[in-house]
Design a protein around this motif. Structure first.
Motif, mmCIF file in Angstrom:
data_model
loop_
_atom_site.group_PDB
_atom_site.id
_atom_site.type_symbol
_atom_site.label_atom_id
_atom_site.label_comp_id
_atom_site.label_asym_id
_atom_site.label_seq_id
_atom_site.Cartn_x
_atom_site.Cartn_y
_atom_site.Cartn_z
ATOM 1 N N ALA A 74 0.848 -1.193 0.000
ATOM 2 C CA ALA A 74 0.000 0.000 0.000
ATOM 3 C C ALA A 74 0.881 1.240 0.000
ATOM 4 C CB ALA A 74 -0.915 0.010 1.214
ATOM 5 N N ALA A 75 0.346 2.327 -0.564
ATOM 6 C CA ALA A 75 1.113 3.573 -0.678
ATOM 7 C C ALA A 75 0.983 4.463 0.540
ATOM 8 C CB ALA A 75 0.670 4.350 -1.921
ATOM 9 N N TYR A 76 0.013 4.162 1.420
ATOM 10 C CA TYR A 76 -0.229 5.009 2.579
ATOM 11 C C TYR A 76 0.030 4.256 3.881
ATOM 12 C CZ TYR A 76 -2.522 7.912 -0.922
ATOM 13 O OH TYR A 76 -2.786 8.666 -2.037
ATOM 14 N N ILE A 77 0.219 5.027 4.939
ATOM 15 C CA ILE A 77 0.441 4.486 6.279
ATOM 16 C C ILE A 77 -0.898 4.456 7.003
ATOM 17 C CG2 ILE A 77 1.716 4.766 8.431
ATOM 18 C CD1 ILE A 77 3.528 4.332 6.027
ATOM 19 N N GLY A 78 -1.224 3.336 7.672
ATOM 20 C CA GLY A 78 -2.486 3.236 8.395
ATOM 21 C C GLY A 78 -2.395 2.221 9.511
ATOM 22 N N VAL A 79 -3.503 1.962 10.180
ATOM 23 C CA VAL A 79 -3.533 1.007 11.284
ATOM 24 C C VAL A 79 -3.035 -0.354 10.799
ATOM 25 C CG1 VAL A 79 -5.038 -0.294 12.827
ATOM 26 C CG2 VAL A 79 -5.335 2.164 12.599
ATOM 27 N N GLY A 80 -2.120 -0.921 11.549
ATOM 28 C CA GLY A 80 -1.537 -2.208 11.193
ATOM 29 C C GLY A 80 -0.275 -2.104 10.358
ATOM 30 N N THR A 81 0.029 -0.905 9.843
ATOM 31 C CA THR A 81 1.245 -0.744 9.042
ATOM 32 C C THR A 81 2.484 -1.038 9.867
ATOM 33 O OG1 THR A 81 0.305 0.903 7.532
ATOM 34 C CG2 THR A 81 2.686 0.912 7.779
ATOM 35 N N ARG A 82 3.359 -1.853 9.314
ATOM 36 C CA ARG A 82 4.657 -2.116 9.913
ATOM 37 C C ARG A 82 5.647 -1.102 9.369
ATOM 38 N NH1 ARG A 82 5.221 -7.876 7.686
ATOM 39 N NH2 ARG A 82 3.861 -6.896 6.134
ATOM 40 N N ILE A 83 6.201 -0.298 10.246
ATOM 41 C CA ILE A 83 7.197 0.690 9.855
ATOM 42 C C ILE A 83 8.526 -0.052 9.715
ATOM 43 C CG2 ILE A 83 8.349 2.843 10.488
ATOM 44 C CD1 ILE A 83 5.302 3.063 9.898
ATOM 45 N N MET A 84 8.998 -0.198 8.467
ATOM 46 C CA MET A 84 10.150 -1.046 8.178
ATOM 47 C C MET A 84 11.447 -0.248 8.082
ATOM 48 S SD MET A 84 8.567 -3.946 8.013
ATOM 49 C CE MET A 84 9.910 -4.992 7.417
ATOM 50 N N SER A 85 12.553 -0.909 8.423
ATOM 51 C CA SER A 85 13.872 -0.291 8.292
ATOM 52 C C SER A 85 14.519 -0.706 6.980
ATOM 53 C CB SER A 85 14.771 -0.704 9.456
ATOM 54 O OG SER A 85 15.267 -2.032 9.255
ATOM 55 N N GLU A 87 17.052 -2.339 6.810
ATOM 56 C CA GLU A 87 17.597 -3.673 7.040
ATOM 57 C C GLU A 87 16.494 -4.737 6.995
ATOM 58 O OE1 GLU A 87 20.768 -4.364 7.304
ATOM 59 O OE2 GLU A 87 21.479 -2.291 7.319
ATOM 60 N N GLY A 88 15.276 -4.324 6.687
ATOM 61 C CA GLY A 88 14.160 -5.265 6.592
ATOM 62 C C GLY A 88 13.545 -5.638 7.927
ATOM 63 N N ASN A 89 13.845 -4.864 8.977
ATOM 64 C CA ASN A 89 13.301 -5.143 10.298
ATOM 65 C C ASN A 89 12.117 -4.232 10.596
ATOM 66 O OD1 ASN A 89 15.304 -7.111 11.013
ATOM 67 N ND2 ASN A 89 16.747 -5.421 11.329
ATOM 68 N N VAL A 90 11.185 -4.726 11.405
ATOM 69 C CA VAL A 90 10.047 -3.915 11.835
ATOM 70 C C VAL A 90 10.509 -2.998 12.963
ATOM 71 C CG1 VAL A 90 7.703 -3.919 12.761
ATOM 72 C CG2 VAL A 90 8.435 -5.753 11.219
ATOM 73 N N MET A 91 10.336 -1.693 12.760
ATOM 74 C CA MET A 91 10.739 -0.713 13.764
ATOM 75 C C MET A 91 9.587 -0.391 14.713
ATOM 76 S SD MET A 91 13.016 1.877 11.403
ATOM 77 C CE MET A 91 14.127 2.374 12.739
ATOM 78 N N LEU A 92 8.412 -0.166 14.142
ATOM 79 C CA LEU A 92 7.212 0.147 14.914
ATOM 80 C C LEU A 92 6.007 -0.398 14.148
ATOM 81 C CD1 LEU A 92 8.945 3.132 14.534
ATOM 82 C CD2 LEU A 92 7.682 3.558 16.639
ATOM 83 N N VAL A 93 4.878 -0.494 14.837
ATOM 84 C CA VAL A 93 3.615 -0.865 14.205
ATOM 85 C C VAL A 93 2.580 0.189 14.586
ATOM 86 C CG1 VAL A 93 1.764 -2.563 14.058
ATOM 87 C CG2 VAL A 93 4.147 -3.327 14.248
ATOM 88 N N MET A 94 1.847 0.715 13.590
ATOM 89 C CA MET A 94 0.812 1.691 13.900
ATOM 90 C C MET A 94 -0.387 0.974 14.521
ATOM 91 S SD MET A 94 -1.292 4.464 11.595
ATOM 92 C CE MET A 94 0.073 5.559 11.250
ATOM 93 N N SER A 95 -0.733 1.361 15.731
ATOM 94 C CA SER A 95 -1.796 0.685 16.470
ATOM 95 C C SER A 95 -3.082 1.487 16.551
ATOM 96 C CB SER A 95 -1.311 0.361 17.892
ATOM 97 O OG SER A 95 -0.900 1.550 18.563
ATOM 98 N N ALA A 96 -3.029 2.783 16.236
ATOM 99 C CA ALA A 96 -4.244 3.603 16.282
ATOM 100 C C ALA A 96 -4.106 4.763 15.313
ATOM 101 C CB ALA A 96 -4.505 4.121 17.695
ATOM 102 N N ASP A 97 -5.241 5.175 14.757
ATOM 103 C CA ASP A 97 -5.244 6.248 13.765
ATOM 104 C C ASP A 97 -6.645 6.829 13.706
ATOM 105 O OD1 ASP A 97 -5.115 7.910 11.563
ATOM 106 O OD2 ASP A 97 -4.867 6.303 10.103
ATOM 107 N N SER A 98 -6.806 8.069 14.130
ATOM 108 C CA SER A 98 -8.127 8.696 14.119
ATOM 109 C C SER A 98 -8.346 9.558 12.887
ATOM 110 C CB SER A 98 -8.324 9.546 15.388
ATOM 111 O OG SER A 98 -7.446 10.665 15.385
ATOM 112 N N CYS A 99 -7.389 9.580 11.968
ATOM 113 C CA CYS A 99 -7.490 10.426 10.779
ATOM 114 C C CYS A 99 -7.703 9.605 9.512
ATOM 115 C CB CYS A 99 -6.237 11.293 10.636
ATOM 116 S SG CYS A 99 -6.163 12.255 9.120
ATOM 117 N N GLY A 100 -6.725 8.737 9.182
ATOM 118 C CA GLY A 100 -6.920 7.840 8.059
ATOM 119 C C GLY A 100 -6.189 8.201 6.783
ATOM 120 N N ARG A 101 -5.327 9.184 6.770
ATOM 121 C CA ARG A 101 -4.561 9.491 5.555
ATOM 122 C C ARG A 101 -3.174 10.013 5.958
ATOM 123 N NH1 ARG A 101 -5.342 10.395 0.070
ATOM 124 N NH2 ARG A 101 -6.861 8.738 0.346
ATOM 125 N N HIS A 102 -2.137 9.233 5.605
ATOM 126 C CA HIS A 102 -0.765 9.598 5.959
ATOM 127 C C HIS A 102 0.151 9.214 4.801
ATOM 128 C CE1 HIS A 102 -2.405 10.057 9.998
ATOM 129 N NE2 HIS A 102 -2.946 8.853 9.836
#
Length: 220
Positions: A74-85, A87-102
């Motif tokens: 997907a081209a956008y960031i949203g709930v459940g998105t894995r923020i990747m490095s 190096e291919g590692n997961v840095m953070l996971v988006m757990s909440a989003d009250s807006c919906g477009r990033h």
């Protein structure tokens, strides 16, 4: 998404271990430990918040927009998105989003891009790349360490032919995102100072950042 938002909304601000108010047009940085949750709040609405993440003990590992989009398909960031490095590692996971477009494609504004897009009279206006450089030098990094970033709350529609443009944001006052750290990370923010396009409603405003420890019994 509603389950994530309900959980986030019930979180007590009184229990936050960090609470930062970031002035309009200003940068900020801080460490988010593994298991902690960071909330980035668009306090007044329609404010783009340019954000980068670096592994706290090795800044050579940092946010990768290509790997993040590839992992999500997907081209956008949203709930459940894995923020990747990179190096291919997961840095953070988006757990909440009250807006919906990033956005994570349009990058950060700079003096150079301002000049190209808005004329030579804008060359000396403050820009996000300036903010990133100012903040990253505190951690021994330089402009060479700036990579394509996340633009929380920035509305960038992408057409089927690949064309994209920055339009009015859809975030309301108090909208927020929350991300849970999967490793210790350095978060670097530029509270975007752009006044020449609608990403900030032509009026940059303050934002807020809060950090919570993991709930008792939750493995970090």
């Amino acid at each position: 998404m509603s389950n994530f938002i309900q959980t986030a909304a019930s979180r007590s601000i009184d229990n936050a271990v960090q609470d930062h108010f970031i002035a309009a047009e200003a940068p900020w940085s801080g460490i988010v430990r593994k298991g902690q949750t960071i909330r980035i709040e668009d306090s007044h609405g329609q404010q783009a918040i340019d954000t980068l993440f670096y592994r706290a003990d090795d800044f050579g590992e940092r946010y990768s927009n290509q790997d993040t989009m590839r992992a999500q398909g997907a081209a956008y960031i949203g709930v459940g998105t894995r923020i990747m490095s990179n190096e291919g590692n997961v840095m953070l996971v988006m757990s909440a989003d009250s807006c919906g477009r990033h956005d994570t494609s349009a990058g950060a504004c700079s003096c150079e891009s301002n000049t190209v897009r808005f004329g030579h009279g804008t060359k000396y206006l403050h820009a996000c790349r300036d903010n990133f450089v100012l903040e990253m030098t505190k951690h021994g990094m330089s402009k060479r360490d700036i990579v394509p970033n996340i633009n929380f709350f920035m509305n960038v529609p992408i057409k089927p032919n690949g064309e994209m443009t920055i339009v009015d944001g859809i975030s309301s006052p108090g909208d927020y995102v929350e991300l849970v750290a999967e490793m210790d990370v350095l978060c670097v923010i530029s509270n975007c100072p752009q006044i020449n396009n609608p990403c900030n409603g032509f009026d940059p405003t303050p934002i807020r950042v809060l950090i919570w420890d993991a709930a008792p019994g939750v493995e970090a």
